[in-house]
Design a protein around this motif. Structure first.
Motif, PDB file in Angstrom:
ATOM      1  N   SER A 118      55.075  37.638  36.171  1.00  0.00           N
ATOM      2  CA  SER A 118      55.521  37.291  34.813  1.00  0.00           C
ATOM      3  C   SER A 118      54.463  36.477  34.086  1.00  0.00           C
ATOM      4  CB  SER A 118      56.833  36.498  34.886  1.00  0.00           C
ATOM      5  OG  SER A 118      57.869  37.290  35.452  1.00  0.00           O
ATOM      6  N   GLN A 119      53.844  35.517  34.802  1.00  0.00           N
ATOM      7  CA  GLN A 119      52.792  34.722  34.182  1.00  0.00           C
ATOM      8  C   GLN A 119      51.586  35.590  33.812  1.00  0.00           C
ATOM      9  OE1 GLN A 119      52.048  31.669  37.089  1.00  0.00           O
ATOM     10  NE2 GLN A 119      53.689  30.334  36.303  1.00  0.00           N
ATOM     11  N   ALA A 120      51.265  36.530  34.681  1.00  0.00           N
ATOM     12  CA  ALA A 120      50.128  37.408  34.407  1.00  0.00           C
ATOM     13  C   ALA A 120      50.418  38.316  33.208  1.00  0.00           C
ATOM     14  CB  ALA A 120      49.803  38.244  35.644  1.00  0.00           C
ATOM     15  N   LYS A 121      51.658  38.785  33.088  1.00  0.00           N
ATOM     16  CA  LYS A 121      52.031  39.601  31.934  1.00  0.00           C
ATOM     17  C   LYS A 121      51.930  38.791  30.639  1.00  0.00           C
ATOM     18  CE  LYS A 121      55.104  42.918  34.216  1.00  0.00           C
ATOM     19  NZ  LYS A 121      56.498  43.420  34.333  1.00  0.00           N
ATOM     20  N   LEU A 152      41.056  39.682  27.681  1.00  0.00           N
ATOM     21  CA  LEU A 152      42.122  40.664  27.901  1.00  0.00           C
ATOM     22  C   LEU A 152      41.882  41.426  29.205  1.00  0.00           C
ATOM     23  CD1 LEU A 152      44.599  42.281  27.055  1.00  0.00           C
ATOM     24  CD2 LEU A 152      43.102  43.719  25.658  1.00  0.00           C
ATOM     25  N   GLU A 153      40.657  41.838  29.424  1.00  0.00           N
ATOM     26  CA  GLU A 153      40.362  42.576  30.654  1.00  0.00           C
ATOM     27  C   GLU A 153      40.602  41.708  31.880  1.00  0.00           C
ATOM     28  OE1 GLU A 153      36.382  43.924  30.159  1.00  0.00           O
ATOM     29  OE2 GLU A 153      36.892  45.405  28.599  1.00  0.00           O
ATOM     30  N   ALA A 154      40.224  40.434  31.813  1.00  0.00           N
ATOM     31  CA  ALA A 154      40.469  39.525  32.947  1.00  0.00           C
ATOM     32  C   ALA A 154      41.963  39.341  33.165  1.00  0.00           C
ATOM     33  CB  ALA A 154      39.798  38.180  32.679  1.00  0.00           C
ATOM     34  N   ALA A 155      42.717  39.209  32.094  1.00  0.00           N
ATOM     35  CA  ALA A 155      44.164  39.032  32.226  1.00  0.00           C
ATOM     36  C   ALA A 155      44.808  40.281  32.812  1.00  0.00           C
ATOM     37  CB  ALA A 155      44.768  38.722  30.867  1.00  0.00           C
ATOM     38  N   GLN A 156      44.319  41.466  32.420  1.00  0.00           N
ATOM     39  CA  GLN A 156      44.861  42.691  32.982  1.00  0.00           C
ATOM     40  C   GLN A 156      44.547  42.813  34.469  1.00  0.00           C
ATOM     41  OE1 GLN A 156      42.961  45.408  30.266  1.00  0.00           O
ATOM     42  NE2 GLN A 156      44.796  45.585  28.952  1.00  0.00           N
ATOM     43  N   SER A 157      43.338  42.376  34.888  1.00  0.00           N
ATOM     44  CA  SER A 157      42.991  42.388  36.318  1.00  0.00           C
ATOM     45  C   SER A 157      43.873  41.426  37.094  1.00  0.00           C
ATOM     46  CB  SER A 157      41.514  42.015  36.498  1.00  0.00           C
ATOM     47  OG  SER A 157      40.677  42.957  35.862  1.00  0.00           O
ATOM     48  N   ASN A 158      44.106  40.258  36.545  1.00  0.00           N
ATOM     49  CA  ASN A 158      44.983  39.297  37.221  1.00  0.00           C
ATOM     50  C   ASN A 158      46.400  39.840  37.347  1.00  0.00           C
ATOM     51  OD1 ASN A 158      42.888  37.452  37.451  1.00  0.00           O
ATOM     52  ND2 ASN A 158      43.414  36.394  35.526  1.00  0.00           N
ATOM     53  N   LEU A 159      46.831  40.582  36.345  1.00  0.00           N
ATOM     54  CA  LEU A 159      48.169  41.167  36.403  1.00  0.00           C
ATOM     55  C   LEU A 159      48.247  42.193  37.529  1.00  0.00           C
ATOM     56  CD1 LEU A 159      51.005  41.697  35.356  1.00  0.00           C
ATOM     57  CD2 LEU A 159      50.012  43.260  33.650  1.00  0.00           C
ATOM     58  N   GLN A 160      47.210  43.015  37.650  1.00  0.00           N
ATOM     59  CA  GLN A 160      47.209  44.005  38.725  1.00  0.00           C
ATOM     60  C   GLN A 160      47.252  43.324  40.101  1.00  0.00           C
ATOM     61  OE1 GLN A 160      43.708  46.367  37.993  1.00  0.00           O
ATOM     62  NE2 GLN A 160      44.711  47.654  36.443  1.00  0.00           N
ATOM     63  N   ALA A 161      46.477  42.241  40.248  1.00  0.00           N
ATOM     64  CA  ALA A 161      46.476  41.521  41.527  1.00  0.00           C
ATOM     65  C   ALA A 161      47.842  40.899  41.785  1.00  0.00           C
ATOM     66  CB  ALA A 161      45.396  40.444  41.503  1.00  0.00           C
ATOM     67  N   ALA A 162      48.460  40.339  40.767  1.00  0.00           N
ATOM     68  CA  ALA A 162      49.769  39.721  40.933  1.00  0.00           C
ATOM     69  C   ALA A 162      50.821  40.759  41.289  1.00  0.00           C
ATOM     70  CB  ALA A 162      50.160  38.996  39.647  1.00  0.00           C
ATOM     71  N   GLU A 163      50.730  41.936  40.670  1.00  0.00           N
ATOM     72  CA  GLU A 163      51.691  42.990  40.988  1.00  0.00           C
ATOM     73  C   GLU A 163      51.511  43.475  42.420  1.00  0.00           C
ATOM     74  OE1 GLU A 163      52.443  44.959  36.560  1.00  0.00           O
ATOM     75  OE2 GLU A 163      50.844  45.748  37.848  1.00  0.00           O
TER      76      GLU A 163
END
Length: 372
Positions: free
Chosen positions: A150-153, A97-108
């Motif tokens: 969207s993929q990161a979310k 979950l933490e990795a996915a949240q970091s990827n989302l921040q980078a994607a945003e």
């Protein structure tokens, strides 16, 4: 000499009694008890073997793999919907979950940069400073960045769901079955942790001969089995030890498919279980009251068994008894038989004492006959 004196004395006393007109009691023959045959209605309890199961027996299995860290319930425990049952090691799920949240921040962040680039090129294109090609490239880059967001979310949502799967809760209110696992083992989506039996209502599954349903459907229900089932009376569940469950049940469904090997149809009856007395897996019997109208019913003690024959003693006009072979069916009440052949309405038979009667013996005597 004393015995001779006693005999003489007894003889003298008997002579005196006879000379004084004293009557010596005589043996008096009495009539046997009898009944006159007539037709009546009787309800027979028909039994079918049955097995109970919860109305919603739910197999509890994990949705993710991991080490079983905690078992929060015990076998036989009553639980409500939402109660925590098991906890699986959630550390890997938390890291994902933490990795996915970091990827989302980078994607945003990348999407924001692509947006600024696109808006800048759009203004420059309107001033004819940049070409259409540069504008289109920046627009495509911005759309790709939005798709990455969207993929990161979605990855974050999936990681959150997987983290939630590490805490297993009960989907229904009910009772906990066997728990075949122990803390510390590795579990996966194929591992059965337990079964939660939704036991507020219990299902009794049993088989009924197709002729029973056919007769019911034929009695004015135009071939509709569901209507025939609604007309069936309430049924009783009997435990193996002979105890009857206090709440009545209703037959709610039939499969509509006849078992070719047994000639039966599988049916289900629903029983309320407010006190939790019934459990899944209990075996017993369904008792269905079956009404028989205009049949000959006699007490069981009026029937004499002779090898494979059933006899009753019919009283003839001369008050003597004659043995008659009858065909009988058990009523299930422990007291009576239904006679299907051998007797007619108006016949008189011996009831109490039938086992002591002999063929041709006089069973009614004049005084008793006049008093009837």
């Amino acid at each position: 000499m004393k015995p001779i004196k006693w005999l003489c004395l007894l003889g003298l006393m008997a002579g005196m009694m006879m000379s004084c007109g004293v009557d010596i009691p005589q043996e008096k023959k009495t009539s046997y008890e009898t009944m006159t045959i007539e037709k009546q209605n009787i309800t027979i309890p028909v039994k079918f073997s049955a097995k109970l199961k919860g109305q919603s027996d739910v197999v509890i299995s994990p949705q993710v793999s991991g080490q079983l860290m905690q078992t929060c319930v015990s076998e036989g425990q009553q639980v409500k919907k939402g109660t925590v049952l098991f906890v699986i090691d959630s550390r890997n799920a938390q890291l994902e979950l933490e990795a996915a949240q970091s990827n989302l921040q980078a994607a945003e962040a990348s999407a924001n940069s692509a947006k600024l680039e696109y808006e800048s090129n759009k203004n420059l294109f309107e001033k004819k400073i940049v070409s259409r090609y540069m504008l289109d490239n920046s627009e495509n880059a911005y759309k790709q960045a939005q798709a990455a967001v969207s993929q990161a979310k979605a990855a974050v949502s999936r990681a959150q769901v997987n983290l939630g799967f590490c805490t297993i809760t009960s989907p229904v209110s009910g009772i906990i079955g066997e728990i075949p696992v122990s803390e510390g083992i590795q579990v996966s989506p194929g591992t059965q942790l337990t079964i939660v039996s939704g036991n507020s209502m219990m299902k009794a599954v049993f088989s009924v001969p197709e002729t029973v349903l056919e007769e019911a459907v034929a009695e004015g229900y135009e071939g509709k089995v569901e209507d025939a089932l609604k007309a069936f009376p309430d049924v009783t569940f009997m435990m193996k030890n002979g105890t009857e469950y206090s709440h009545k049940g209703r037959i709610t469904s039939a499969t509509g498919v006849v078992n070719a090997a047994t000639g039966t149809i599988a049916c289900t009856a629903i029983f309320p279980n407010p006190d939790g007395q019934l459990y899944s897996g209990i075996q017993g019997s369904i008792i269905l009251p079956y009404n028989n109208e205009n049949v000959i019913v006699i007490p069981q003690y009026a029937v004499v068994r002779l090898q494979d024959r059933a006899l009753v003693y019919k009283v003839k006009d001369d008050n003597t008894a004659t043995a008659v072979t009858v065909t009988i069916e058990d009523t299930g009440n422990g007291k009576d038989f239904i006679v299907t052949s051998g007797l007619n309405v108006g016949d008189k038979i011996v009831t109490v004492g039938a086992n002591n009667v002999q063929d041709g013996e006089q069973v009614l005597f004049p005084e008793a006959s006049q008093n009837e």
